[in-house]
Motif scaffolding. Structure first.
Motif, short mmCIF file in Angstrom:
data_model
loop_
_atom_site.label_atom_id
_atom_site.label_comp_id
_atom_site.label_asym_id
_atom_site.label_seq_id
_atom_site.Cartn_x
_atom_site.Cartn_y
_atom_site.Cartn_z
N ASP A 42 1.13 -1.34 -0.03
CA ASP A 42 0.16 0.14 0.29
C ASP A 42 0.55 1.40 0.03
OD1 ASP A 42 1.04 0.27 3.04
OD2 ASP A 42 -0.98 -0.55 3.41
N VAL A 43 0.06 2.23 -0.38
CA VAL A 43 0.97 4.04 -0.53
C VAL A 43 1.34 4.10 0.73
CG1 VAL A 43 0.96 6.49 -0.39
CG2 VAL A 43 -0.58 4.65 -2.05
N GLU A 44 1.27 3.80 1.99
CA GLU A 44 1.32 4.30 3.46
C GLU A 44 3.21 3.18 3.82
OE1 GLU A 44 0.79 3.76 8.11
OE2 GLU A 44 -0.84 3.64 6.56
N MET A 45 3.34 2.01 3.00
CA MET A 45 4.08 0.98 3.83
C MET A 45 5.51 1.64 2.43
SD MET A 45 4.53 -3.43 2.90
CE MET A 45 2.75 -3.43 3.59
N ASN A 48 6.95 4.62 4.16
CA ASN A 48 7.50 4.45 4.92
C ASN A 48 8.80 3.86 4.75
OD1 ASN A 48 6.03 5.38 7.02
ND2 ASN A 48 4.63 2.98 7.35
N PHE A 49 9.18 3.11 3.33
CA PHE A 49 10.44 2.61 2.83
C PHE A 49 10.90 3.41 2.35
CE2 PHE A 49 12.35 0.25 -0.04
CZ PHE A 49 13.08 -0.76 0.37
N VAL A 50 10.02 4.12 1.66
CA VAL A 50 11.40 5.52 0.95
C VAL A 50 12.02 6.42 1.82
CG1 VAL A 50 11.13 7.51 -0.52
CG2 VAL A 50 9.63 5.24 -0.85
N GLY A 51 10.98 6.60 3.63
CA GLY A 51 11.71 7.89 4.05
C GLY A 51 12.60 7.21 5.30
N THR A 52 13.01 5.74 5.16
CA THR A 52 14.14 4.97 5.67
C THR A 52 15.11 4.42 4.45
OG1 THR A 52 13.58 2.36 5.28
CG2 THR A 52 12.35 3.93 7.61
#
Length: 140
Positions: A42-45, A48-52
């Motif tokens: 999903d978009v949130e996942m 979060n991945f890109v943010g880490t």
């Protein structure tokens, strides 16, 4: 092609790439090992991945710096006595196996299959990057 023998650039770039390579490979391995029924992303996942990725790049650089420096210097020294070690395949194989030495010592069962795949790919990739900047001949 870069100048032959640019050791510090190779070590730095390999170290900079280590965190993102590990994270991306782990995510791809997780997705692949779920086949034929992969989970949804999903978009949130994804966010979060890109943010880490940025913290992983920073932290991974510092962790990988010593290992990449030691590996590159050791491979160059070995190359002074064993000409076959100047092959990119040898560097990549040594990087992969060296990265998996830690899990082998403490026990592979302590790590997920996804992480073992990611660690092997990261070790080989970093070794390949170091090789490219230190051993590859300059082509005009």
């Amino acid at each position: 092609m870069p100048e032959q023998g640019n050791l510090f650039r190779g070590i730095f770039l390999a170290s900079l790439a280590a965190g993102p390579i590990l994270m991306i490979t782990d995510a791809l391995a997780t997705y692949y090992l779920q086949l034929p029924m992969p989970g949804t992303i999903d978009v949130e996942m994804a966010a979060n991945f890109v943010g880490t990725l940025i913290p992983a790049s920073i932290f991974g650089t510092f962790v990988a710096l010593a290992f990449n420096a030691a590996g590159a210097v050791i491979m160059i020294r070995i190359g002074e006595h064993w000409i076959e070690s100047h092959s990119p395949g040898v560097w990549i194989a040594v990087g992969t196996l060296t990265m998996l030495a830690g899990p082998a010592i403490v026990g592979f069962e302590q790590f997920s299959m996804e992480m073992l795949i990611a660690m092997g790919v990261t070790g080989g990739s970093c070794a390949g990057i170091c090789y490219y900047f230190t051993e590859s001949p300059q082509v005009d």
